[in-house]
Design a protein around this motif. Structure first.
Motif, mmCIF file in Angstrom:
data_model
loop_
_atom_site.group_PDB
_atom_site.id
_atom_site.type_symbol
_atom_site.label_atom_id
_atom_site.label_comp_id
_atom_site.label_asym_id
_atom_site.label_seq_id
_atom_site.Cartn_x
_atom_site.Cartn_y
_atom_site.Cartn_z
ATOM 1 N N ASP A 1 0.842 -1.214 0.000
ATOM 2 C CA ASP A 1 0.000 0.000 0.000
ATOM 3 C C ASP A 1 0.870 1.255 0.000
ATOM 4 O O ASP A 1 0.578 2.245 -0.681
ATOM 5 C CB ASP A 1 -0.911 0.025 1.237
ATOM 6 N N LEU A 2 1.955 1.199 0.761
ATOM 7 C CA LEU A 2 2.886 2.332 0.813
ATOM 8 C C LEU A 2 3.513 2.559 -0.562
ATOM 9 O O LEU A 2 3.543 3.687 -1.069
ATOM 10 C CB LEU A 2 3.980 2.058 1.862
ATOM 11 N N ASP A 3 3.977 1.474 -1.171
ATOM 12 C CA ASP A 3 4.624 1.539 -2.473
ATOM 13 C C ASP A 3 3.680 2.164 -3.516
ATOM 14 O O ASP A 3 4.064 3.070 -4.265
ATOM 15 C CB ASP A 3 5.008 0.109 -2.861
ATOM 16 N N LEU A 4 2.448 1.693 -3.493
ATOM 17 C CA LEU A 4 1.440 2.182 -4.445
ATOM 18 C C LEU A 4 1.176 3.687 -4.233
ATOM 19 O O LEU A 4 1.063 4.455 -5.195
ATOM 20 C CB LEU A 4 0.190 1.350 -4.201
ATOM 21 N N HIS A 5 1.117 4.113 -2.993
ATOM 22 C CA HIS A 5 0.876 5.537 -2.715
ATOM 23 C C HIS A 5 2.071 6.398 -3.116
ATOM 24 O O HIS A 5 1.903 7.519 -3.595
ATOM 25 C CB HIS A 5 0.510 5.748 -1.244
ATOM 26 N N GLN A 6 3.270 5.882 -2.892
ATOM 27 C CA GLN A 6 4.456 6.653 -3.287
ATOM 28 C C GLN A 6 4.453 6.880 -4.804
ATOM 29 O O GLN A 6 4.730 7.980 -5.282
ATOM 30 C CB GLN A 6 5.717 5.910 -2.852
ATOM 31 N N LYS A 7 4.099 5.838 -5.552
ATOM 32 C CA LYS A 7 4.059 5.970 -7.020
ATOM 33 C C LYS A 7 2.958 6.940 -7.441
ATOM 34 O O LYS A 7 3.161 7.775 -8.324
ATOM 35 C CB LYS A 7 3.845 4.598 -7.654
#
Ligand code: AR6
Length: 179
Positions: free
Chosen positions: A164-170
């Motif tokens: 979820d963090l990775d997706l939000h950073q992108k």
């Protein structure tokens, strides 16, 4: 990850929304009755104590897209801003209602002169909003509001899982690239 855009720091971190002691306000992914529940609402009400639910009785019910503000009670934060996100595909138009949650939360923070607030990913749990789509709406809306912000100087997204963090950073990088 953290970006500074138009004087406002926007950051994404992994963690628990109810454990953000350096933020003046945290945002609740609430239910219409502003009661405790699962997910974010459960974590926030457990940490805030029964006084939060008591205060919220007078503020409920709220409609999808709306936001109201309460005290933080036993939380380390001065305020909780409660947003009712849309149930995906049921409360329509979902994207506009989700955007209005973020806009209304920022407006309440500004009215209180708050400098920092932390959001969870509204509607992406029980309410079923696909997270990539929701993150796009969230960041596009927030970046669109930056020019109007006077007191808010730090906006944090608190994500539960690594993916979820990775997706939000992108999504943040993408939205910032377009802004
Ligand atoms: N900190 C950060 N993120 C969290 C946490 C936490 N402690 N707990 C869950 N998430 P949800 P919604 C993530 O279901 O979809 C409630 O029962 C979670 O993985 O809390 O707006 C209320 O009572 C997901 O990505 O909110 C309402 O009835 C996101 O936060 C309803 O659920 C939102 O999940 C609201 O549903």
């Amino acid at each position: 990850m953290s970006l500074q855009i138009q004087g406002v720091i926007i950051e994404c971190v992994r963690g628990n929304i109810a454990d953000q002691p350096d933020m003046e306000a945290i945002v609740n992914a609430a239910n219409a009755e502003l009661r405790t529940g699962g997910g974010v609402a459960g974590a926030i009400h457990r940490a805030a104590g029964p006084e939060l639910e008591q205060e919220c009785r007078a503020l409920a019910p709220i409609r999808p897209g709306q936001a109201v503000i309460s005290g933080g009670h036993r939380l380390p934060n001065r305020h909780v801003i409660h947003c009712l996100g849309p149930v995906y595909g049921v409360d329509q138009p979902s994207a506009a209602l989700l955007a209005s949650c973020y806009r209304n939360a920022l407006q309440l923070a500004e009215q209180q002169g708050l400098a920092s607030l932390a959001f969870p990913s509204i509607s992406t749990g029980v309410f079923g909003y696909p997270m990539a789509e929701a993150a796009g709406v969230a960041f596009t809306t927030i970046l669109g509001e930056l020019a109007r912000l006077k007191s808010v100087r730090r906006i944090r997204f608190v994500l539960f899982g690594e993916a979820d963090l990775d997706l939000h950073q992108k999504a943040l990088q993408q939205a910032a690239g377009r802004a």
